[in-house]
Design a protein around this motif. Structure first.
Motif: not given
Length: 153
Positions: A19, A33, A36-41, A43
């Motif tokens: 973050h 990008s 963001r993908r790592k944080l979204t996908e 756990h």
């Protein structure tokens, strides 16, 4: 049929660092990008991270493509160093891909417009695992059971 790829596991501290990277105005859009993908996908967990998961400051062994295994520390460097021998910068494509992987995991990266397979061989050292070995599991400690340290006279 392809097996579902297990999500990456992020320690709460590592998610916090990601973050912070998003808030850095000097971070390139491509890196944002990926973060963001790592944080979204991934756990994110606030409890103990399994010992076979890559966290920031872990020493790991991995392989890119058909190359020889590489042993290095995954580190968050705000300023680039002249030599990265023995270190993988977290803010690189390889570093961000490694973060949160479990031993044996594979991911495909686009390095210089060439799809390359990254395989995590081993987590040789994980700071959280070392901390548990020294201080014990947080699950085995509770406020009511903790013993006070004797005072030194």
């Amino acid at each position: 049929m392809l097996a579902a790829r297990p999500p990456a596991i992020l320690a709460a501290e590592d998610a916090s660092v990601l973050h912070t990277i998003l808030d850095d105005p000097l971070v390139p859009d491509r890196t944002r990008s990926i973060v963001r993908r790592k944080l979204t996908e991934a756990h994110a967990i606030a409890t103990e991270v399994p010992g076979d998961v890559v966290t920031i400051n872990s020493r790991i062994s991995f392989r890119l493509g058909d190359g020889a295994p590489i042993s290095a520390f995954l580190v968050d460097l705000v300023r680039p160093l002249r030599s990265f021998h023995g270190m993988i910068p977290l803010r690189s494509d390889v570093g961000l891909s490694l973060l949160g992987l479990r031993e044996g995991s594979r991911v495909t990266l686009d390095l210089r417009n060439v799809p390359t397979t990254l395989v995590l061989k081993r987590v040789l050292h994980q700071p959280q695992r070392q901390s548990r070995a020294i201080f014990g599991s947080t699950a085995s400690r509770s406020g009511s059971d903790s013993k006070a340290c004797p005072s030194v006279a």
